[in-house]
Design a protein around this motif. Structure first.
Motif, mmCIF file in Angstrom:
data_model
loop_
_atom_site.group_PDB
_atom_site.id
_atom_site.type_symbol
_atom_site.label_atom_id
_atom_site.label_comp_id
_atom_site.label_asym_id
_atom_site.label_seq_id
_atom_site.Cartn_x
_atom_site.Cartn_y
_atom_site.Cartn_z
ATOM 1 N N TYR A 124 -88.251 83.905 36.798
ATOM 2 C CA TYR A 124 -86.985 83.384 37.317
ATOM 3 C C TYR A 124 -86.498 82.244 36.427
ATOM 4 O O TYR A 124 -87.303 81.526 35.844
ATOM 5 N N ASP A 182 -92.239 89.825 51.077
ATOM 6 C CA ASP A 182 -92.546 88.465 51.492
ATOM 7 C C ASP A 182 -91.398 87.561 51.061
ATOM 8 O O ASP A 182 -90.495 87.978 50.351
ATOM 9 N N ASN A 220 -91.108 85.358 49.006
ATOM 10 C CA ASN A 220 -90.936 85.120 47.574
ATOM 11 C C ASN A 220 -90.392 86.334 46.851
ATOM 12 O O ASN A 220 -90.290 86.350 45.634
ATOM 13 N N GLY A 221 -90.082 87.381 47.593
ATOM 14 C CA GLY A 221 -89.479 88.553 46.967
ATOM 15 C C GLY A 221 -90.464 89.607 46.504
ATOM 16 O O GLY A 221 -90.096 90.540 45.807
ATOM 17 N N GLN A 222 -91.728 89.464 46.889
ATOM 18 C CA GLN A 222 -92.709 90.492 46.531
ATOM 19 C C GLN A 222 -92.643 91.626 47.540
ATOM 20 O O GLN A 222 -92.671 91.385 48.740
ATOM 21 N N HIS A 243 -93.039 87.952 38.048
ATOM 22 C CA HIS A 243 -91.613 87.823 38.340
ATOM 23 C C HIS A 243 -91.128 86.553 37.650
ATOM 24 O O HIS A 243 -91.551 85.459 37.993
ATOM 25 N N SER A 291 -86.064 91.011 45.457
ATOM 26 C CA SER A 291 -85.833 89.671 44.940
ATOM 27 C C SER A 291 -84.505 89.094 45.443
ATOM 28 O O SER A 291 -84.419 87.919 45.811
#
Ligand SMILES: Nc1nc2c(ncn2[C@@H]2O[C@H](COP(=O)(O)OP(=O)(O)O)[C@@H](O)[C@H]2O)c(=O)[nH]1
Ligand SMILES: [Mg+2]
Lengths: 160, 196
Positions: B77, A36, A38-40, B75, A58
């Motif tokens: 960041y 997705d 968002n990097g998932q 995650h 990512s």
């Protein structure tokens, strides 16, 4: 503000996975994955063993976000396709339906033309699945997989 | 935007460390990375300049354990702190589930803290998010430095809503995991609230 969450159900996951597996074969690609924005990571297939797909996901999302930002400055819509050519590996990146990203990694066993062709078909199919999924997620009567969890359960995770 | 995979029973969330340049955001992630079991973390990625200033972002994927069979994955960041990287900061905030504001406790950095916090609010508002509704904690970092502002003063300036706050020395790890756990807990509670 509510930050809508994304839920992936078994039915849609299996459909997506089937498309990804088929794309590896039909495009003669090394790796295909769907993430997705968002990097998932959502699904992957092919020679993913020696590949750090979490990092790739990512970075791809970051890359798409950056190009999207560039497009905005140029008053362009998003650049929906990107292609990076390496000595041994090439990456084809396609935005699907403005919310997920389809990544194909391939080498000289295949051609950019074939990859493009197969990606086009796969992304149309993926788009339909994600639209259906979105409707399902937004349905107030949907299954809510995290609802059974209590505040105590969350507390327990952090008591050590 | 949290991402729940029903099939693999995984919940994925995005946490962003925000704050002025050199306040210690990257150091927080490095400490977490160094102290986490190899099987609970992925690679830490730093897109940095040659002088080790964050250029685009640092990224660290981390598993924090299971809740009733749900694997929790975060995650983490960081954003680049320098004023001129604002476009990049906006991108990194997309889809954020929780924010840590890392303040630099040094008196000389008071202005920089305020500016960065204001910038955070503005950039969130552009995406119709509000800091008041987002899982959010504050870390007062660099408590070991010689001329730091008292915590009460920092609180008055930076934490009017009294969100959870932590004193930290990120370079030695003091307060680092406390901060992470607090924001992770708020994020999971919010996910649960939305599911429930
Ligand atoms: N003395 C002290 N130095 C720190 C602390 N946290 C970070 N630093 C140092 O501050 C500098 C900038 O940190 P960095 O994490 O790169 O800042 P960022 O720009 O927010 O990512 C580095 O030299 C760190 O070692 C702290 O709590 N105390
Ligand atoms: Mg940094």
């Amino acid at each position: 503000m509510t930050n809508p969450q994304m839920v992936m159900y078994e039915e849609e996951f299996n459909q997506i996975q089937a498309i990804v597996v088929r794309l590896v074969k039909e495009a003669n690609a090394r790796v295909v994955f769907v993430i997705d924005k968002n990097g998932q990571e959502i699904a992957k297939a092919g020679e993913t063993d020696q590949l750090d797909t979490t990092s790739l996901a990512s970075l791809t999302a970051g890359n798409i976000a950056a190009t999207g930002g560039m497009a905005k400055l140029l008053r362009e819509n998003e650049f929906t396709t990107q292609f990076h050519e390496g000595e041994r590996a090439n990456i084809h990146i396609q935005i699907v339906g403005n919310r997920v990203i389809l990544v194909v990694i391939f080498d000289s066993k295949t051609s950019l033309g074939l990859v493009r062709l197969r990606v086009k078909k796969a992304s149309e199919e993926l788009n339909q699945i994600f639209e259906a999924l979105l409707r399902k997620v937004q349905d107030p009567n949907r299954e809510t997989p995290f609802a059974e969890i209590t505040d105590d359960d969350i507390d327990n995770l952090f008591n050590d | 935007m949290s991402f729940i995979n029903v099939l693999s029973r995984e919940i994925n969330c995005k946490i962003v460390y925000y704050g002025p340049g050199l306040c210690g955001k990257t150091t927080n992630l490095q400490y977490i990375y160094n102290k986490t079991n190899p099987d609970a973390k992925g690679k830490m990625i730093s897109l940095a300049t040659e002088t080790e200033r964050t250029l685009f972002f640092d990224f660290l994927p981390l598993a924090l354990g299971e809740i009733r069979g749900f694997k929790t994955r975060f995650h983490l960041y960081t954003v680049p702190g320098q004023v001129f990287y604002d476009a990049s900061r906006k991108l990194i905030l997309k889809g954020v589930d929780g924010v840590v504001f890392v303040a630099d406790s040094q008196i000389a950095r008071t202005e920089a803290n305020l500016e960065s916090l204001e910038n955070l609010r503005t950039n969130l508002a552009e995406q119709s998010y509000s800091l008041d509704k987002l899982p959010y904690v504050i870390q007062y970092n660099k408590r070991d430095m010689p001329s730091v502002a008292p915590v009460e003063e920092l609180r008055e300036l930076l934490n009017p809503n009294r969100v959870p706050e932590f004193e930290a020395i990120a370079s030695t790890g003091v307060g680092v995991f406390e901060t992470l756990k607090a924001v992770a807990k708020l994020v999971l509670t919010e996910v649960k609230r939305q599911a429930g």
